[in-house]
Design an enzyme around this catalytic site. Structure first.
Site, PDB file in Angstrom:
ATOM      1  N   ARG A 186      -1.971  -6.037  -8.601  1.00 57.72           N
ATOM      2  CA  ARG A 186      -0.966  -7.094  -8.382  1.00 57.72           C
ATOM      3  C   ARG A 186      -1.201  -8.192  -9.388  1.00 57.72           C
ATOM      4  NH1 ARG A 186      -2.701  -7.466  -2.219  1.00 57.72           N
ATOM      5  NH2 ARG A 186      -4.579  -6.956  -3.365  1.00 57.72           N
ATOM      6  N   HIS A 216       0.840  -1.205   0.000  1.00 56.81           N
ATOM      7  CA  HIS A 216       0.000   0.000   0.000  1.00 56.81           C
ATOM      8  C   HIS A 216       0.879   1.261   0.000  1.00 56.81           C
ATOM      9  CE1 HIS A 216      -3.090  -2.657   2.227  1.00 56.81           C
ATOM     10  NE2 HIS A 216      -3.641  -2.382   1.063  1.00 56.81           N
ATOM     11  N   SER A 235      -2.437  -7.894   2.712  1.00 56.51           N
ATOM     12  CA  SER A 235      -2.791  -7.816   4.141  1.00 56.51           C
ATOM     13  C   SER A 235      -3.194  -9.187   4.652  1.00 56.51           C
ATOM     14  CB  SER A 235      -3.959  -6.850   4.340  1.00 56.51           C
ATOM     15  OG  SER A 235      -3.650  -5.574   3.861  1.00 56.51           O
TER      16      SER A 235
HETATM   17  P1  ADP Z   1      -9.489  -4.047  -0.975  1.00 57.68           P
HETATM   18  O1  ADP Z   1     -10.090  -4.738   0.200  1.00 57.68           O
HETATM   19  O2  ADP Z   1     -10.338  -3.019  -1.627  1.00 57.68           O
HETATM   20  O3  ADP Z   1      -8.773  -4.982  -1.964  1.00 57.68           O
HETATM   21  P2  ADP Z   1      -6.898  -3.476   0.083  1.00 57.68           P
HETATM   22  O4  ADP Z   1      -6.646  -2.703   1.335  1.00 57.68           O
HETATM   23  O5  ADP Z   1      -6.571  -4.918   0.108  1.00 57.68           O
HETATM   24  O6  ADP Z   1      -8.368  -3.179  -0.306  1.00 57.68           O
HETATM   25  O7  ADP Z   1      -6.100  -2.812  -1.120  1.00 57.68           O
HETATM   26  C1  ADP Z   1      -6.365  -1.510  -1.583  1.00 57.68           C
HETATM   27  C2  ADP Z   1      -5.784  -1.336  -2.966  1.00 57.68           C
HETATM   28  O8  ADP Z   1      -4.375  -1.523  -2.910  1.00 57.68           O
HETATM   29  C3  ADP Z   1      -6.288  -2.344  -3.989  1.00 57.68           C
HETATM   30  O9  ADP Z   1      -6.353  -1.693  -5.243  1.00 57.68           O
HETATM   31  C4  ADP Z   1      -5.213  -3.396  -4.015  1.00 57.68           C
HETATM   32  O10 ADP Z   1      -5.162  -4.065  -5.252  1.00 57.68           O
HETATM   33  C5  ADP Z   1      -3.984  -2.522  -3.818  1.00 57.68           C
HETATM   34  N1  ADP Z   1      -2.858  -3.255  -3.261  1.00 57.68           N
HETATM   35  C6  ADP Z   1      -2.781  -3.872  -2.069  1.00 57.68           C
HETATM   36  N2  ADP Z   1      -1.574  -4.454  -1.894  1.00 57.68           N
HETATM   37  C7  ADP Z   1      -0.863  -4.188  -3.032  1.00 57.68           C
HETATM   38  C8  ADP Z   1       0.462  -4.532  -3.507  1.00 57.68           C
HETATM   39  N3  ADP Z   1       1.275  -5.274  -2.778  1.00 57.68           N
HETATM   40  N4  ADP Z   1       0.827  -4.088  -4.715  1.00 57.68           N
HETATM   41  C9  ADP Z   1      -0.013  -3.351  -5.479  1.00 57.68           C
HETATM   42  N5  ADP Z   1      -1.266  -3.004  -5.107  1.00 57.68           N
HETATM   43  C10 ADP Z   1      -1.685  -3.422  -3.907  1.00 57.68           C
END
Ligand code: ADP
Length: 174
Positions: A102, A24, A140
């Site tokens: 990702r 993030h 996460s």
């Molecule tokens: P959600 O529950 O909406 O997926 P997240 O908190 O898991 O929310 O992620 C928020 C955003 O960040 C999403 O677009 C997710 O794809 C992106 N994201 C999370 N981890 C990564 C990562 N390691 N690399 C690239 N994008 C990420």
């Protein structure tokens, strides 16, 4: 002749952030180069049983992004939201929704969400960013699973978040 000033864009970066990871933070650092104000929206409704309540997720994102705001000069605002994403974007004056992508695993979901949000609000554009190779695979969900099983999460999350994850897991009933 003077160069025209770059457009002043407000962007929203929505997510669950349960908890915030280095993935993030990588996306937030990149987003801060694109918009002049970045509103990080922490979804209150985080599906089934988040590890952290939304107010703690907001606090952690706020604390961990202070350094990015200082380094980039971009204003970063962290707030929770429980409405439709496009409504949230409009309510903060955003014209861009930023999402991280990702590998292939995110594509289907993100493709559908971007398409449906565009239909709901064609004035708000979704922009996808990729994290660096080092951070691309971090999620996460796996951070929580690894920590729960006693694995080392040091290289996946920032330090304060790591401490909070460990404290929360150790205070949970077995
Ligand atoms: P959600 O529950 O909406 O997926 P997240 O908190 O898991 O929310 O992620 C928020 C955003 O960040 C999403 O677009 C997710 O794809 C992106 N994201 C999370 N981890 C990564 C990562 N390691 N690399 C690239 N994008 C990420």
């Amino acid at each position: 002749m003077n160069e025209p000033a770059p457009p002043r864009q407000v962007g929203v970066y929505p997510g669950t952030f349960d908890p915030i990871t280095n993935g993030h933070l990588d996306i937030i650092t990149r987003a801060a180069r694109i918009v002049h104000r970045l509103v990080i929206g922490v979804a209150v409704n985080a599906g089934k049983g988040p590890l952290f309540p939304f107010d703690e997720r907001v606090d952690l994102v706020r604390a961990e992004t202070e350094r990015v705001a200082r380094a980039s000069g971009t204003e970063i605002v962290v707030t929770s939201f429980d409405t439709l994403l496009v409504e949230f974007a409009r309510s903060v004056g955003a014209t861009v929704i930023l999402r991280g992508l990702r590998a292939v695993s995110d594509f289907d979901y993100e493709f559908q969400m971007a398409g449906m949000n565009y239909r709901l609000a064609p004035d708000v554009e979704t922009v996808f960013l990729m994290a660096s190779e080092r951070h691309q695979f971090i999620s996460s969900r796996f951070v929580k699973e690894i920590a729960l099983l006693g694995g080392d999460i040091t290289s996946f999350v920032p330090q304060m978040t790591r401490e909070r994850v460990l404290a929360r897991l150790s205070s949970r009933p077995a």
